[in-house]
Design a protein around this motif. Structure first.
Motif, PDB file in Angstrom:
ATOM      1  N   LEU A  85     -16.859  90.109  67.674  1.00 39.96           N
ATOM      2  CA  LEU A  85     -18.294  89.999  67.407  1.00 39.96           C
ATOM      3  C   LEU A  85     -19.134  90.642  68.505  1.00 39.96           C
ATOM      4  N   ILE A  86     -18.522  90.897  69.662  1.00 39.75           N
ATOM      5  CA  ILE A  86     -19.309  91.360  70.804  1.00 39.75           C
ATOM      6  C   ILE A  86     -19.834  92.761  70.569  1.00 39.75           C
TER       7      ILE A  86
ATOM      8  N   THR B  99     -21.508  95.644  69.093  1.00 37.56           N
ATOM      9  CA  THR B  99     -22.434  95.897  68.005  1.00 37.56           C
ATOM     10  C   THR B  99     -22.623  97.395  67.887  1.00 37.56           C
TER      11      THR B  99
ATOM     12  N   VAL C 126     -24.813  91.964  73.949  1.00 38.12           N
ATOM     13  CA  VAL C 126     -25.459  90.811  74.558  1.00 38.12           C
ATOM     14  C   VAL C 126     -24.447  89.723  74.909  1.00 38.12           C
ATOM     15  N   LEU C 127     -23.445  89.564  74.051  1.00 38.04           N
ATOM     16  CA  LEU C 127     -22.550  88.432  74.203  1.00 38.04           C
ATOM     17  C   LEU C 127     -21.276  88.757  74.962  1.00 38.04           C
TER      18      LEU C 127
ATOM     19  N   LEU D  63     -21.531  78.156  74.788  1.00 48.91           N
ATOM     20  CA  LEU D  63     -21.601  79.240  73.816  1.00 48.91           C
ATOM     21  C   LEU D  63     -20.225  79.537  73.255  1.00 48.91           C
ATOM     22  N   ARG D  64     -20.125  79.592  71.920  1.00 53.84           N
ATOM     23  CA  ARG D  64     -18.856  79.933  71.278  1.00 53.84           C
ATOM     24  C   ARG D  64     -19.106  81.019  70.236  1.00 53.84           C
ATOM     25  N   LEU D  65     -18.070  81.760  69.935  1.00 54.59           N
ATOM     26  CA  LEU D  65     -18.160  82.745  68.852  1.00 54.59           C
ATOM     27  C   LEU D  65     -17.155  82.361  67.782  1.00 54.59           C
TER      28      LEU D  65
END
Lengths: 399, 235
Positions: free
Chosen positions: B168-169, B171, B180-181, B190-192
């Protein structure tokens, strides 16, 4: 001979283009400049043009910043420019509002602020006319009756000021006395915009209970403040959809984890239906609220609210009422398409064969929203149309 | 004995996978008519075959490919369809409500069809099915019978697969805010979450296109029973 003929043709074409260009530009500028001359603006014209340019370049980010700047600009115009009568003042405000709205057609709060200012002008004019009439009556009847009681009684008996009366009597209004209350009201409007988030956050604790799971998407400062206030007394966790292609949801997740200090999970937009059975409440911000209680918000909002309805999860929209717009929308009407390169990189094999659609906004019909939490309390979507009567006059719906 | 098993496996592959795909393609292609706008989600081999067959039959239609993160499988399907000469539009899953008015049918593939008729497919299929249902667009699942399963499941969370959260990191944004992550592990709060599959409930599925015919999603246990009886007969 051929070269001469081709040059001749080129010259003719250039002349035609120039004349078309100058005729269109001169017609538009002549109409506005003639009305500007009529209104005797001077230096204020430059201020307006600067602001319109900033809007066109999207230099001002965020609805509340745009709304505040618009209100300040209108206040400057009202206080500094010379007006012969109320009609001229209202025409000016309408003209400026139209110009500014054209600078950024999707930023609906510009039009809202212009309409609010027009409503303020109408209200203050009506009030001033009443006072003037009462004073006149008082001076006429001072010889015959007691000053206080009867004329006050007559004042209360006055029929409601209609717009026809307003137009007839507008020439009688003392413009100098009118300006100050209008400017004060606009200042109150600016304060209202500034205090939106703190007023909404006051209601936060009532709407979130312990051990809730909340879903949100995109980056909304209002939602962050709302959750921050609730987090002081309640323990909950938040899912944030990342909002492809702006990925503002990722920034939101980071802010929630750092500033608000709640357990935050960032998920993809496609997982919203999968995750919805575990969610208790959906809390979202929005770009604009339309007259029937529907929303124009950033892309992804429709998927989320539909999934929430499918799982009977309540949807709470936190929004300031300066975003309330007296217009209507549907899926395609209020929207802009953004650069296709955001979702499909320019690749030779595909670039000219594929149609890419990247809308910026989503339309959410009113039956998908459970509650609006605004700076003036909570409302049902079916009540929103009544709020219009408090802020806008029906004459001003079309700026 | 070994040879018998190998023959059996080969015939299984022939009948229930390759031949099934061809039958599904021709069955599905009959459902596409002129001036249709077909929506599909992510990338399914079977759906691609259906669209190719319909195009080869000369039907005039166009396709809207819906894609989502992090796998972006729709892009691969898009390339294949474009090279086959089919007119395509490409959108992300967030733009569904913007285009759904124009869509005549939705075709998706599946990973499994459960005994209660629910469809396990790529995450996001549930969203597409829900929006199709809202806009009253038929939702067709193309699925070979070997994907039918006796299990039952009601929602996507109780049994699923987790993908790599770091997917997901990255982009597609070019600017500085693109990742951002990237330091998400530094923050305890914070979790993904990267889900791979989701469940589409049977009420959203109009029809399932299989090699045994065009069946409603509720008939999955019937087909399962038929095959179970057949295998019992063989043994």
């Amino acid at each position: 001979v051929v070269c001469v003929a081709s040059i001749f043709i080129i010259i003719i074409i250039i002349v035609i283009i120039m004349s078309v260009k100058s005729s269109t530009s001169s017609s538009s500028s002549s109409s506005s400049s003639s009305s500007l001359k009529k209104l005797k603006w001077g230096a204020l014209d430059k201020v307006v043009e600067t602001f319109v340019t900033r809007l066109k370049r999207r230099e001002i980010r965020g609805s509340s910043a745009v709304a505040t700047n618009t209100a300040e600009l209108l206040r400057t115009i009202v206080s500094r420019a010379q007006f012969e009568d109320v009609g001229e003042l209202m025409d000016t405000v309408r003209l400026v509002g139209r110009k500014l709205q054209l600078g950024n057609p999707m930023e609906l709060c510009i039009g809202n602020i212009a309409r609010r200012v027009l409503y303020i002008i109408r209200q203050e004019t009506a009030h001033l006319l009443k006072v003037q009439k009462a004073n006149k009556q008082r001076s006429d009847e001072a010889k015959q009756y007691d000053v206080g009681g009867v004329s006050l009684h007559k004042l209360l008996d006055e029929p409601a000021q209609s717009d026809v009366d307003l137009a007839k009597q507008s020439s009688e209004v003392d413009m100098v006395k009118l300006k100050q209350p209008i400017c004060e009201e606009i200042t109150e409007l600016i304060d209202e915009i500034k205090n939106v988030r703190s007023q909404i956050s006051e209601l936060a604790v009532e709407h979130i209970h312990a051990k809730e799971t909340i879903l949100t998407f995109g980056l909304s400062r209002t939602v962050i403040e709302f959750l921050k206030e609730a987090a002081k007394l309640r323990e909950f966790q938040v899912y944030v959809c990342e909002s492809n292609p702006s990925f503002s949801g990722q920034t939101m997740a980071l802010k929630l984890a750092q500033e608000v200090d709640v357990m935050t999970t960032c998920i993809t937009d496609s997982a919203v239906y999968a995750i919805m059975p575990t969610v208790n409440k959906v809390i979202i911000g929005t770009h604009a609220v339309m007259a029937d209680g529907s929303l124009v918000c950033y892309t992804g909002g429709r998927n989320i609210t539909e999934a929430a309805k499918a799982h009977s999860v309540p949807v709470v929209v936190v929004v300031g009422l300066y975003k309330l717009c007296p217009l209507y929308a549907d899926e395609n009407s209020f929207n802009t398409l953004q650069a296709p390169s955001e979702i499909l990189r320019f690749e030779q094999a595909l670039i000219d064969k594929v149609n890419v659609e990247n809308p910026a906004y989503d339309y959410i019909p009113p039956d998908l929203v459970s509650l609006y939490v605004t700076n003036f309390g909570g409302h049902n979507p079916s009540y929103i149309y009544r709020l219009l009567a408090e802020y806008y006059d029906p004459e001003d719906y079309e700026l | 004995a070994k040879e018998m098993i190998i023959n059996h496996i080969d015939s299984f592959i022939q009948e229930r996978i390759e031949f099934a795909d061809q039958v599904i393609a021709s069955q599905g292609a009959t459902k596409i008519v002129d001036n249709d706008v077909i929506m599909t989600y992510a990338s399914s081999y079977v759906v691609e075959q259906v669209l190719r067959k319909a195009h080869a039959d000369g039907t005039k239609f166009r396709v809207i490919v819906v894609d989502s993160r992090p796998k972006n499988e729709g892009k691969t399907l898009l390339k294949k369809l474009v090279s086959a000469g089919i007119k395509c539009t490409y959108i992300t899953i967030n733009a569904l409500s913007y285009v759904m008015k124009e869509v005549s049918k939705v075709f998706v593939g599946a990973y499994a069809l459960l005994a209660n008729g629910n469809v396990i497919s790529r995450v996001g299929t549930g969203v597409v099915a829900m929006m199709a249902h809202r806009f009253k667009v038929p939702f067709l699942v193309c699925c070979e019978t070997y994907k039918f399963h006796e299990r039952v499941q009601l929602e996507s969370i109780s049994f699923n697969e987790l993908g790599d959260p770091d997917d997901l990191i990255a982009t597609q944004r070019d600017d500085d805010d693109g990742e951002v992550l990237v330091d998400w592990r530094d923050n305890r709060k914070l979790r993904l979450l990267n889900l791979v599959y989701d469940l589409t409930p049977v009420k959203y599925v109009s029809m399932v296109v299989t090699e045994v015919g065009l069946i409603p999603a509720t008939s999955v246990p019937v087909v399962l029973r038929e095959y179970a009886d057949k295998s019992k007969q063989l043994s």
